[in-house]
Scaffold this motif. Structure first.
Motif, PDB file in Angstrom:
ATOM      1  N   PRO A  85       0.836  -1.199   0.000  1.00 31.07           N
ATOM      2  CA  PRO A  85       0.000   0.000   0.000  1.00 31.07           C
ATOM      3  C   PRO A  85       0.869   1.247   0.000  1.00 31.07           C
ATOM      4  O   PRO A  85       2.012   1.211   0.456  1.00 31.07           O
ATOM      5  CB  PRO A  85      -0.792  -0.121   1.297  1.00 31.07           C
ATOM      6  N   PRO A  86       0.339   2.362  -0.495  1.00 31.84           N
ATOM      7  CA  PRO A  86       1.100   3.603  -0.478  1.00 31.84           C
ATOM      8  C   PRO A  86       1.433   4.061   0.944  1.00 31.84           C
ATOM      9  O   PRO A  86       2.391   4.763   1.158  1.00 31.84           O
ATOM     10  CB  PRO A  86       0.178   4.618  -1.158  1.00 31.84           C
ATOM     11  N   ASP A  87       0.650   3.619   1.915  1.00 30.65           N
ATOM     12  CA  ASP A  87       0.871   3.994   3.308  1.00 30.65           C
ATOM     13  C   ASP A  87       0.499   2.788   4.162  1.00 30.65           C
ATOM     14  O   ASP A  87      -0.512   2.139   3.905  1.00 30.65           O
ATOM     15  CB  ASP A  87      -0.020   5.197   3.663  1.00 30.65           C
ATOM     16  N   PRO A  88       1.281   2.463   5.173  1.00 28.94           N
ATOM     17  CA  PRO A  88       0.943   1.299   6.000  1.00 28.94           C
ATOM     18  C   PRO A  88      -0.373   1.459   6.764  1.00 28.94           C
ATOM     19  O   PRO A  88      -0.975   0.485   7.182  1.00 28.94           O
ATOM     20  CB  PRO A  88       2.122   1.169   6.959  1.00 28.94           C
ATOM     21  N   ASP A  89      -0.847   2.687   6.932  1.00 29.07           N
ATOM     22  CA  ASP A  89      -2.143   2.938   7.563  1.00 29.07           C
ATOM     23  C   ASP A  89      -3.196   2.893   6.467  1.00 29.07           C
ATOM     24  O   ASP A  89      -3.260   3.795   5.632  1.00 29.07           O
ATOM     25  CB  ASP A  89      -2.139   4.305   8.252  1.00 29.07           C
ATOM     26  N   SER A  91      -6.198   3.611   6.277  1.00 26.95           N
ATOM     27  CA  SER A  91      -7.120   4.744   6.177  1.00 26.95           C
ATOM     28  C   SER A  91      -6.512   5.908   5.404  1.00 26.95           C
ATOM     29  O   SER A  91      -7.215   6.827   5.002  1.00 26.95           O
ATOM     30  CB  SER A  91      -7.557   5.214   7.565  1.00 26.95           C
ATOM     31  N   LYS A  92      -5.192   5.872   5.170  1.00 30.74           N
ATOM     32  CA  LYS A  92      -4.514   6.943   4.439  1.00 30.74           C
ATOM     33  C   LYS A  92      -4.151   6.551   3.006  1.00 30.74           C
ATOM     34  O   LYS A  92      -3.519   7.314   2.306  1.00 30.74           O
ATOM     35  CB  LYS A  92      -3.231   7.351   5.183  1.00 30.74           C
ATOM     36  N   CYS A  93      -4.516   5.347   2.580  1.00 38.79           N
ATOM     37  CA  CYS A  93      -4.152   4.882   1.248  1.00 38.79           C
ATOM     38  C   CYS A  93      -5.038   5.512   0.190  1.00 38.79           C
ATOM     39  O   CYS A  93      -6.235   5.655   0.376  1.00 38.79           O
ATOM     40  CB  CYS A  93      -4.293   3.364   1.161  1.00 38.79           C
ATOM     41  N   THR A  95      -6.743   5.058  -3.328  1.00 38.34           N
ATOM     42  CA  THR A  95      -7.178   4.074  -4.299  1.00 38.34           C
ATOM     43  C   THR A  95      -8.350   4.676  -5.061  1.00 38.34           C
ATOM     44  O   THR A  95      -9.045   5.544  -4.543  1.00 38.34           O
ATOM     45  CB  THR A  95      -7.576   2.741  -3.632  1.00 38.34           C
TER      46      THR A  95
END
Length: 154
Positions: A85-89, A91-93, A95
């Motif tokens: 994912p662009p961010d491990p969180d 909720s911040k990815c 898509t």
């Protein structure tokens, strides 16, 4: 002057598209995703001759799996082991898809929430109650946002 069908066809007419045919998701861990969609969410996995001919080779190599919802929509899983994912969180990815939503009978909604909790599924938010019904938002093993929702009772 007579116009050609190509000139008249500026949009697909309302009612021409009948239903969602399938949804394709890329997954890092095929075993975890098969467990999630098959065992946690209870979707029926396609096997043998049910697997689309175009996916048989990937299916046989363990790189694809197919699940069917009760209304006949197919959820295709494609194994992408290097998918990050662009961010491990989650909720911040970013898509282009917001979430995948499944409808459930209102009398079964609380049971579904309990199943998610018992399986320690990461909940994004909810349960929420709205005039349009209730919903809970949670993540699949790859951080894709999924919702279970129901219409209001009555």
């Amino acid at each position: 002057m007579v116009s050609s069908p190509q000139q008249e066809a500026k949009s697909i007419a309302t009612g021409m598209l009948r239903r969602v045919h399938h949804i394709a998701l890329n997954v890092r861990d095929m075993a975890a995703s098969r467990h999630f969609y098959g065992n946690v969410l209870g979707l029926r996995e396609l096997t043998g001759a049910e697997v689309p001919e175009t996916l048989k080779e990937l299916f046989e190599k363990g790189e694809a799996a197919n699940f069917e919802t009760p209304d006949g929509t197919i959820v295709d899983l494609f194994w992408k082991p290097n998918l990050l994912p662009p961010d491990p969180d989650p909720s911040k990815c970013f898509t282009r898809a917001g979430h995948l939503a499944f409808d459930i009978n209102p009398d079964l909604f609380d049971h579904a929430v309990e199943v998610l909790r018992q399986n320690e599924i990461a909940i994004d938010h909810g349960p929420v109650s709205r005039p349009t019904g209730r919903g809970i938002y949670f993540y699949d093993p790859d951080g894709f946002l999924v919702e279970i929702r129901c219409d209001p009772k009555g």
